[in-house]
Scaffold this motif. Sequence first.
Motif, PDB file in Angstrom:
ATOM      1  N   LYS A 166       0.617  -1.054  -0.052  1.00  0.00           N
ATOM      2  CA  LYS A 166       0.138  -0.054  -0.030  1.00  0.00           C
ATOM      3  C   LYS A 166       1.049   1.297  -0.089  1.00  0.00           C
ATOM      4  CE  LYS A 166      -3.936  -1.776   0.111  1.00  0.00           C
ATOM      5  NZ  LYS A 166      -4.968  -1.705  -0.938  1.00  0.00           N
ATOM      6  N   GLY A 167       2.434   1.158   0.350  1.00  0.00           N
ATOM      7  CA  GLY A 167       2.995   2.257   0.086  1.00  0.00           C
ATOM      8  C   GLY A 167       3.341   3.187   1.356  1.00  0.00           C
ATOM      9  N   TYR A 168       2.983   2.517   2.650  1.00  0.00           N
ATOM     10  CA  TYR A 168       3.128   3.148   4.009  1.00  0.00           C
ATOM     11  C   TYR A 168       4.313   3.149   4.390  1.00  0.00           C
ATOM     12  CZ  TYR A 168      -2.139   3.781   4.252  1.00  0.00           C
ATOM     13  OH  TYR A 168      -3.496   4.090   4.041  1.00  0.00           O
ATOM     14  N   THR A 169       4.930   3.924   5.072  1.00  0.00           N
ATOM     15  CA  THR A 169       6.426   3.776   5.641  1.00  0.00           C
ATOM     16  C   THR A 169       6.193   3.500   7.284  1.00  0.00           C
ATOM     17  OG1 THR A 169       6.489   5.854   6.152  1.00  0.00           O
ATOM     18  CG2 THR A 169       7.305   5.358   4.033  1.00  0.00           C
ATOM     19  N   LYS A 170       6.917   2.778   7.973  1.00  0.00           N
ATOM     20  CA  LYS A 170       6.925   2.441   9.165  1.00  0.00           C
ATOM     21  C   LYS A 170       6.725   3.914   9.906  1.00  0.00           C
ATOM     22  CE  LYS A 170      10.122  -0.203   8.540  1.00  0.00           C
ATOM     23  NZ  LYS A 170      11.185  -0.986   8.764  1.00  0.00           N
ATOM     24  N   THR A 171       7.415   4.915   9.364  1.00  0.00           N
ATOM     25  CA  THR A 171       7.252   6.215  10.160  1.00  0.00           C
ATOM     26  C   THR A 171       5.808   6.704  10.031  1.00  0.00           C
ATOM     27  OG1 THR A 171       9.638   6.599   9.655  1.00  0.00           O
ATOM     28  CG2 THR A 171       8.063   8.490  10.161  1.00  0.00           C
ATOM     29  N   ALA A 172       5.574   6.586   8.903  1.00  0.00           N
ATOM     30  CA  ALA A 172       3.896   7.175   8.370  1.00  0.00           C
ATOM     31  C   ALA A 172       3.006   6.441   9.673  1.00  0.00           C
ATOM     32  CB  ALA A 172       3.450   6.878   7.042  1.00  0.00           C
ATOM     33  N   LEU A 173       3.218   5.035   9.562  1.00  0.00           N
ATOM     34  CA  LEU A 173       2.271   4.247  10.475  1.00  0.00           C
ATOM     35  C   LEU A 173       2.546   4.762  11.757  1.00  0.00           C
ATOM     36  CD1 LEU A 173       0.423   1.929  10.799  1.00  0.00           C
ATOM     37  CD2 LEU A 173       2.189   0.407  11.019  1.00  0.00           C
ATOM     38  N   SER A 174       3.895   5.028  12.196  1.00  0.00           N
ATOM     39  CA  SER A 174       3.929   5.535  13.576  1.00  0.00           C
ATOM     40  C   SER A 174       3.073   6.675  14.092  1.00  0.00           C
ATOM     41  CB  SER A 174       5.296   5.826  13.879  1.00  0.00           C
ATOM     42  OG  SER A 174       5.485   6.189  15.328  1.00  0.00           O
ATOM     43  N   LYS A 175       3.139   7.527  12.961  1.00  0.00           N
ATOM     44  CA  LYS A 175       2.532   9.019  13.052  1.00  0.00           C
ATOM     45  C   LYS A 175       0.919   8.673  13.068  1.00  0.00           C
ATOM     46  CE  LYS A 175       6.308  11.731  11.360  1.00  0.00           C
ATOM     47  NZ  LYS A 175       6.885  12.375  10.120  1.00  0.00           N
ATOM     48  N   MET A 176       0.475   7.878  12.183  1.00  0.00           N
ATOM     49  CA  MET A 176      -0.856   7.865  12.148  1.00  0.00           C
ATOM     50  C   MET A 176      -1.716   7.129  13.519  1.00  0.00           C
ATOM     51  SD  MET A 176      -1.188   6.227   8.202  1.00  0.00           S
ATOM     52  CE  MET A 176      -2.802   5.200   8.386  1.00  0.00           C
ATOM     53  N   THR A 177      -0.818   6.077  13.997  1.00  0.00           N
ATOM     54  CA  THR A 177      -1.187   5.408  15.164  1.00  0.00           C
ATOM     55  C   THR A 177      -0.852   6.083  16.748  1.00  0.00           C
ATOM     56  OG1 THR A 177       0.570   3.917  15.004  1.00  0.00           O
ATOM     57  CG2 THR A 177      -1.248   3.587  13.864  1.00  0.00           C
ATOM     58  N   GLY A 178       0.379   6.800  16.606  1.00  0.00           N
ATOM     59  CA  GLY A 178       0.603   7.460  18.021  1.00  0.00           C
ATOM     60  C   GLY A 178       1.516   6.391  18.782  1.00  0.00           C
ATOM     61  N   ILE A 179       1.778   5.389  17.861  1.00  0.00           N
ATOM     62  CA  ILE A 179       2.652   4.232  18.353  1.00  0.00           C
ATOM     63  C   ILE A 179       4.199   4.509  18.111  1.00  0.00           C
ATOM     64  CG2 ILE A 179       3.243   1.613  18.260  1.00  0.00           C
ATOM     65  CD1 ILE A 179       0.255   1.278  17.235  1.00  0.00           C
ATOM     66  N   SER A 180       5.101   4.286  18.883  1.00  0.00           N
ATOM     67  CA  SER A 180       6.369   4.646  18.825  1.00  0.00           C
ATOM     68  C   SER A 180       6.959   3.795  17.551  1.00  0.00           C
ATOM     69  CB  SER A 180       7.329   4.645  19.586  1.00  0.00           C
ATOM     70  OG  SER A 180       7.517   3.199  20.200  1.00  0.00           O
ATOM     71  N   ARG A 181       8.195   4.241  16.760  1.00  0.00           N
ATOM     72  CA  ARG A 181       8.532   3.829  15.717  1.00  0.00           C
ATOM     73  C   ARG A 181       9.160   2.233  16.256  1.00  0.00           C
ATOM     74  NH1 ARG A 181      11.083   4.266  10.735  1.00  0.00           N
ATOM     75  NH2 ARG A 181      11.731   2.121  10.098  1.00  0.00           N
ATOM     76  N   PRO A 182      10.012   2.161  17.498  1.00  0.00           N
ATOM     77  CA  PRO A 182      10.576   1.026  17.961  1.00  0.00           C
ATOM     78  C   PRO A 182       9.501   0.101  18.220  1.00  0.00           C
ATOM     79  CG  PRO A 182      11.800   2.841  18.875  1.00  0.00           C
ATOM     80  CD  PRO A 182      10.544   3.485  18.147  1.00  0.00           C
ATOM     81  N   THR A 183       8.293   0.561  18.789  1.00  0.00           N
ATOM     82  CA  THR A 183       7.414  -0.364  18.911  1.00  0.00           C
ATOM     83  C   THR A 183       6.744  -0.852  17.729  1.00  0.00           C
ATOM     84  OG1 THR A 183       6.785   0.765  21.180  1.00  0.00           O
ATOM     85  CG2 THR A 183       4.991  -0.686  20.158  1.00  0.00           C
ATOM     86  N   ILE A 184       6.705  -0.353  16.586  1.00  0.00           N
ATOM     87  CA  ILE A 184       6.121  -0.578  15.315  1.00  0.00           C
ATOM     88  C   ILE A 184       7.142  -1.824  14.887  1.00  0.00           C
ATOM     89  CG2 ILE A 184       5.790  -0.014  12.740  1.00  0.00           C
ATOM     90  CD1 ILE A 184       3.576   1.106  14.434  1.00  0.00           C
ATOM     91  N   ASN A 185       8.455  -1.537  15.081  1.00  0.00           N
ATOM     92  CA  ASN A 185       9.447  -2.515  14.724  1.00  0.00           C
ATOM     93  C   ASN A 185       9.265  -3.875  15.409  1.00  0.00           C
ATOM     94  OD1 ASN A 185      10.671  -1.252  12.647  1.00  0.00           O
ATOM     95  ND2 ASN A 185      12.240  -0.136  14.039  1.00  0.00           N
ATOM     96  N   GLN A 186       8.724  -3.588  16.646  1.00  0.00           N
ATOM     97  CA  GLN A 186       8.582  -4.786  17.612  1.00  0.00           C
ATOM     98  C   GLN A 186       7.338  -5.664  17.119  1.00  0.00           C
ATOM     99  OE1 GLN A 186       8.097  -3.615  21.507  1.00  0.00           O
ATOM    100  NE2 GLN A 186      10.126  -4.413  22.194  1.00  0.00           N
ATOM    101  N   ILE A 187       6.362  -4.922  16.500  1.00  0.00           N
ATOM    102  CA  ILE A 187       5.154  -5.558  16.016  1.00  0.00           C
ATOM    103  C   ILE A 187       5.509  -6.293  15.025  1.00  0.00           C
ATOM    104  CG2 ILE A 187       2.947  -4.997  15.296  1.00  0.00           C
ATOM    105  CD1 ILE A 187       2.683  -2.854  17.227  1.00  0.00           C
ATOM    106  N   LEU A 188       6.245  -5.508  14.061  1.00  0.00           N
ATOM    107  CA  LEU A 188       6.566  -5.989  12.577  1.00  0.00           C
ATOM    108  C   LEU A 188       7.357  -7.487  12.814  1.00  0.00           C
ATOM    109  CD1 LEU A 188       7.060  -2.907  10.557  1.00  0.00           C
ATOM    110  CD2 LEU A 188       5.288  -4.437  10.606  1.00  0.00           C
ATOM    111  N   GLU A 189       8.355  -7.678  13.624  1.00  0.00           N
ATOM    112  CA  GLU A 189       9.164  -8.534  13.984  1.00  0.00           C
ATOM    113  C   GLU A 189       8.416  -9.582  14.868  1.00  0.00           C
ATOM    114  OE1 GLU A 189      12.612  -6.778  16.137  1.00  0.00           O
ATOM    115  OE2 GLU A 189      13.249  -5.665  14.316  1.00  0.00           O
ATOM    116  N   GLY A 190       7.204  -9.500  15.245  1.00  0.00           N
ATOM    117  CA  GLY A 190       6.539 -10.459  16.139  1.00  0.00           C
ATOM    118  C   GLY A 190       7.076 -10.723  17.537  1.00  0.00           C
ATOM    119  N   LYS A 191       8.011  -9.556  18.019  1.00  0.00           N
ATOM    120  CA  LYS A 191       8.400  -9.748  19.459  1.00  0.00           C
ATOM    121  C   LYS A 191       7.749  -8.538  20.403  1.00  0.00           C
ATOM    122  CE  LYS A 191      12.819 -11.115  16.999  1.00  0.00           C
ATOM    123  NZ  LYS A 191      14.326 -10.479  16.963  1.00  0.00           N
TER     124      LYS A 191
END
Length: 122
Positions: free
Chosen positions: A21-46
């Motif tokens: 869909k063309g979303y970046t992790k930074t954009a997702l972080s801004k859209m959700t209010g979830i920090s970028r490191p936490t987005i990475n944890q979610i994407l890694e399944g950790k």
Amino acid sequence: MRLYHLQTMVGENLLRYLRVKGYTKTALSKMTGISRPTINQILEGKSPNPKKYEEQLGKITEALDLPNDYFEEFSGIQEEKWQLPSTQDSDRSTISNKSPLTQELLNDLDELLTVAAFYVKG
């Protein structure tokens, strides 16, 4: 708590969705209010906390206007070669002793490559 037990698959499906869909992790972080490191944890399944994970996944699906269980079975659009992650090491590295500057530069590079991929598709 069902999705917490499927977090590796959910993370992979979410990453695929973002790339298609063309979303970046930074954009997702801004859209959700979830920090970028936490987005990475979610994407890694950790994600370490099941309750927090479910809450964060709810924020993500709400921000993307999707059903709560969307990433449980997402098969979605097939990725083309240009959509495959090109800097996977920057997001999936198990080496945690990178300097903050190095990590920031890798994250920026990943964002630039994601944007550049849209121009390569042409």
